[in-house]
Design a protein around this motif. Structure first.
Motif, mmCIF file in Angstrom:
data_model
loop_
_atom_site.group_PDB
_atom_site.id
_atom_site.type_symbol
_atom_site.label_atom_id
_atom_site.label_comp_id
_atom_site.label_asym_id
_atom_site.label_seq_id
_atom_site.Cartn_x
_atom_site.Cartn_y
_atom_site.Cartn_z
ATOM 1 N N ILE A 52 21.468 39.491 -2.077
ATOM 2 C CA ILE A 52 21.391 40.927 -2.352
ATOM 3 C C ILE A 52 22.782 41.545 -2.263
ATOM 4 N N GLN A 53 23.530 41.183 -1.245
ATOM 5 C CA GLN A 53 24.875 41.725 -1.062
ATOM 6 C C GLN A 53 25.767 41.386 -2.255
ATOM 7 N N ASP A 54 25.670 40.161 -2.756
ATOM 8 C CA ASP A 54 26.474 39.773 -3.923
ATOM 9 C C ASP A 54 26.155 40.659 -5.123
ATOM 10 N N LEU A 55 24.857 40.892 -5.384
ATOM 11 C CA LEU A 55 24.464 41.747 -6.508
ATOM 12 C C LEU A 55 24.975 43.172 -6.329
ATOM 13 N N GLU A 62 29.464 48.808 -1.499
ATOM 14 C CA GLU A 62 30.192 48.135 -0.429
ATOM 15 C C GLU A 62 29.360 48.165 0.839
ATOM 16 N N THR A 63 29.277 47.035 1.519
ATOM 17 C CA THR A 63 28.591 46.983 2.805
ATOM 18 C C THR A 63 29.479 47.645 3.853
ATOM 19 N N VAL A 64 28.866 48.464 4.693
ATOM 20 C CA VAL A 64 29.594 49.193 5.731
ATOM 21 C C VAL A 64 29.096 48.721 7.092
ATOM 22 N N GLU A 65 30.019 48.362 7.963
ATOM 23 C CA GLU A 65 29.650 47.993 9.328
ATOM 24 C C GLU A 65 29.232 49.252 10.087
ATOM 25 N N PHE A 66 28.252 49.115 10.965
ATOM 26 C CA PHE A 66 27.783 50.260 11.729
ATOM 27 C C PHE A 66 27.190 49.800 13.052
ATOM 28 N N VAL A 67 27.023 50.739 13.955
ATOM 29 C CA VAL A 67 26.367 50.499 15.225
ATOM 30 C C VAL A 67 25.050 51.248 15.214
#
Length: 73
Positions: A52-55, A62-67
């Motif tokens: 999914i991330q690749d698509l 863009e994937t975002v890091e979060f807490v």
């Protein structure tokens, strides 16, 4: 500069994802667009988040890091 973000919910907390929506996609279109990409990944019965991330990344998300904070309820 505002960044539009979308939470991709999941049943398990560790599977929740946060992505940044590309500037050329309007907020109201992003939901349908991402739903279609997820459906495309699900065509493969062995899919995982990386598929999914690749698509998403191929289309400018863009994937975002979060807490993840504590529950409000």
């Amino acid at each position: 500069m505002n960044k539009n973000l979308m939470i991709l919910p999941a049943l398990r907390q560790e599977d929740i994802r946060l992505v940044q929506i590309p500037e050329d996609i309007e907020e109201h279109e992003a939901y349908r667009y991402v739903t279609g990409l997820i459906a495309k990944a699900e065509e493969n019965p062995d899919y995982d988040w990386d598929d999914i991330q690749d698509l998403l990344e191929e289309r400018g998300f863009e994937t975002v890091e979060f807490v993840l904070g504590p529950s409000l309820d």
